[in-house]
Design an enzyme around this catalytic site. Structure first.
Site, PDB file in Angstrom:
ATOM      1  NE  ARG A   1     -34.413  -2.724  19.383  1.00  9.56           N
ATOM      2  CZ  ARG A   1     -35.609  -2.275  19.132  1.00  9.56           C
ATOM      3  NH1 ARG A   1     -36.466  -2.209  20.112  1.00  9.56           N
ATOM      4  NH2 ARG A   1     -35.656  -1.310  18.051  1.00  9.56           N
TER       5      ARG A   1
ATOM      6  CG  ASN B   1     -31.779   5.197   4.886  1.00 12.78           C
ATOM      7  OD1 ASN B   1     -30.637   4.998   5.406  1.00 12.78           O
ATOM      8  ND2 ASN B   1     -32.150   6.450   4.665  1.00 12.78           N
TER       9      ASN B   1
ATOM     10  NE  ARG C   1      26.197   6.879  -5.014  1.00 10.33           N
ATOM     11  CZ  ARG C   1      25.554   8.432  -5.607  1.00 10.33           C
ATOM     12  NH1 ARG C   1      25.170   9.058  -4.759  1.00 10.33           N
ATOM     13  NH2 ARG C   1      25.979   8.577  -6.889  1.00 10.33           N
TER      14      ARG C   1
ATOM     15  CG  ASN D   1      23.860   6.248  -9.756  1.00  7.98           C
ATOM     16  OD1 ASN D   1      23.892   5.033 -10.105  1.00  7.98           O
ATOM     17  ND2 ASN D   1      24.237   7.320 -10.394  1.00  7.98           N
TER      18      ASN D   1
HETATM   19 CA    CA Z   1      26.524   6.130 -13.913  1.00  9.06          CA
END
Ligand code: CA
Ligand code: UD1
Length: 464
Positions: A448, A385, A17, A231
């Site tokens: 840059r 920073n 299950r 189960n």
């Molecule tokens: Ca059982």
């Protein structure tokens, strides 16, 4: 006194299950396979030996348990095919010493407490068969405890073999017993499968005990969770909630403020100092330590980390130290939406803001990276920073390199620090710069728009 306790854990059943390819007993409760809860309980009792009966998924179960526990004190006995609980325990019999007290447990009943088993063992007292029993309003499906007029236990009768009158009995067998091995072994040898399910029932030992004049005692408990088996996925989820609720209550009784104990999950070991506050929907995995006065905001996942006193982890932060660990220093502010990865070592009063990722990096006291940034393989000095959108380019496609940012540096927004590189103390890196060479202390560096010639680019080789 050396323990003569030996534990048998039945774990051969199929668990159809669960609808899963994972063997049933390996499904986790609180992050740990349920059979490991049972083994850990046996260890709390100082059992000198634990025999696990395997069958369905035996290789996988044995491999998982050997990986977790090694082989000291742990034995496996295969049961193929599975002909019932009595047949299961028969497989363990050759491993059990005659002078042992044997406790029989199930790998799919994870929440039994050690003190309950201790009481059961005491009831067995070295010369009796002791059964753990419980009264259910609806006993359907369970073995019924049949007592005589004087209240003495006479038999356990399975649901399918029970008369209508017996089915009205509300006291049931939990599946857990304690019994001296020297009594159990000859009873196991006498079991047959002449019953409705044509199985060898362990529960038939009760009638042999009665016939042999061995006292059968019931230790009755009221706490159903301790004998509840798993189960189905729904039962697994139900036991998970019960377990988490109990852990939350234990933390609260030690002074931890948990805003909603129904929305609190520990899947490992959580250690809390005084005045810790935990908001809703947080998950703690592996080993997590929270120092005095730490506040954890809503929806955080924390794994394998230490958060020092007074630090605040704002909502939606993910921290996972894995093997290297993560440390968050005193009074640090982290998040919201921060990500701390293995080897992030943050000093006192560090601020890590939203969408900032830190990996394998040390940040000294007072360093800040407040928005949209990456620090990987970096050593960051005090009071640095680190601007929004900046990253350490720590990986050149083959190898990882370190970035060193010395004390009091300001890194502007949108910078790329191409490692290996050092930004000298007190320096400033202008927004949008791509820094490929180390800079002098105090320097203003702006770089840059420099283009890389793709034709000349040689991909680095992995270092040996
Ligand atoms: Ca059982
Ligand atoms: C068993 C008891 C029943 C009790 C109930 C409590 C018997 C005959 N009946 O019933 O009185 O009320 O537990 O939950 O013992 N297992 C094996 N090999 C097998 C069969 C089972 O290892 O051949 C393992 C299962 O994986 C499980 C445990 O034994 O962990 C119990 O088996 P299960 O089939 O659940 O027993 P029940 O029929 O529920």
């Amino acid at each position: 006194m050396a323990s003569n306790l030996e534990v048998v854990i039945m774990a051969a059943g199929k668990g159809t299950r669960m609808k899963s390819s994972l063997p049933k007993v390996l499904h986790p409760v609180a992050g740990k396979p349920m059979v490991c809860h049972v083994i850990d309980t046996a260890r709390q009792l100082q059992a000198r030996q634990t025999v696990v009966i395997t069958g369905h998924g035996a290789e996988q179960v044995e491999a998982a348990l050997t990986a977790s526990y090694g082989s000291a004190g742990l034995q496996f006995a295969r049961q193929m095919p599975q002909l019932g609980t009595g047949h299961a325990v028969q497989q363990a019999a050759p491993h059990l010493a005659d002078e042992a007290t044997v406790v029989v447990l199930s790998g799919d009943v994870p929440l039994t407490q050690a003190d309950t088993l201790q009481a059961l063992i005491a009831a067995s007292g070295g010369d009796k068969l002791a059964l753990l029993t419980i009264e259910f309003v609806d006993p359907t499906g369970y073995g019924r405890i049949v007592r005589d007029a004087a209240g003495q236990v006479q038999a356990i009768v399975e649901q399918k073999d029970a008369s209508d009158e017996q089915r009205r009995i509300r006291e049931v067998y939990s599946g857990i017993m304690a019994v001296p091995a020297r009594l159990l072994k000859p009873w196991l040898a006498k079991l047959d499968n002449h019953n409705a399910q044509q199985e060898f029932y362990l529960t038939d030992v009760v009638k042999f005990a009665v016939a042999d004049g061995v006292p059968v005692v019931a230790h009755v408990i009221a706490d159903a969770a301790q004998v509840a088996g798993v189960n189905s996925p729904a039962q697994l989820a139900e036991l998970e909630r019960i377990h988490q609720r109990r852990r939350a209550e234990a933390f609260m009784s030690e002074g931890v403020r948990i805003i909603d104990p129904a929305r609190f999950d520990v899947r490992g070991e959580l250690v809390c100092a005084q005045d810790v506050q935990i908001d809703v929907n947080c998950i703690f995995e592996g080993r997590v330590e929270l120092g005095q006065g730490v506040k954890i905001g809503a929806n955080c996942v924390l794994a394998n980390c230490r958060i020092e006193a007074g630090a605040v982890i704002h909502p939606f932060t993910h921290i996972d130290g894995e093997k290297l660990g993560v440390t968050v220093g005193e009074g640090a502010l982290i998040g919201p939406f921060a990500r701390l990865r293995p080897g992030a070592q943050l000093g006192a009063e560090v601020h890590i803001g939203n969408f900032v990722e830190v990996k394998n990096s040390t940040l000294a006291k007072g360093a800040k990276a407040n928005h949209l940034a990456y620090l990987g393989d970096a050593t960051v000095g005090e009071r640095v920073n680190y601007g929004a959108g900046s990253i350490t380019a720590n990986y050149d496609g083959a190898n990882k390199h370190r970035t060193v940012i010395e004390a009091d540096v300001h890194i502007g927004s949108n910078c790329v620090l191409v490692a290996p590189v050092t930004i000298g103390a007190g320096g400033t890196v202008g927004g949008g710069s791509t820094i490929t060479k180390s800079t002098e202390p105090g320097a203003l560096s702006v770089a840059r728009g420099k283009q890389i010639s793709i034709a000349n680019y040689k991909r680095p080789q992995k270092m040996k």
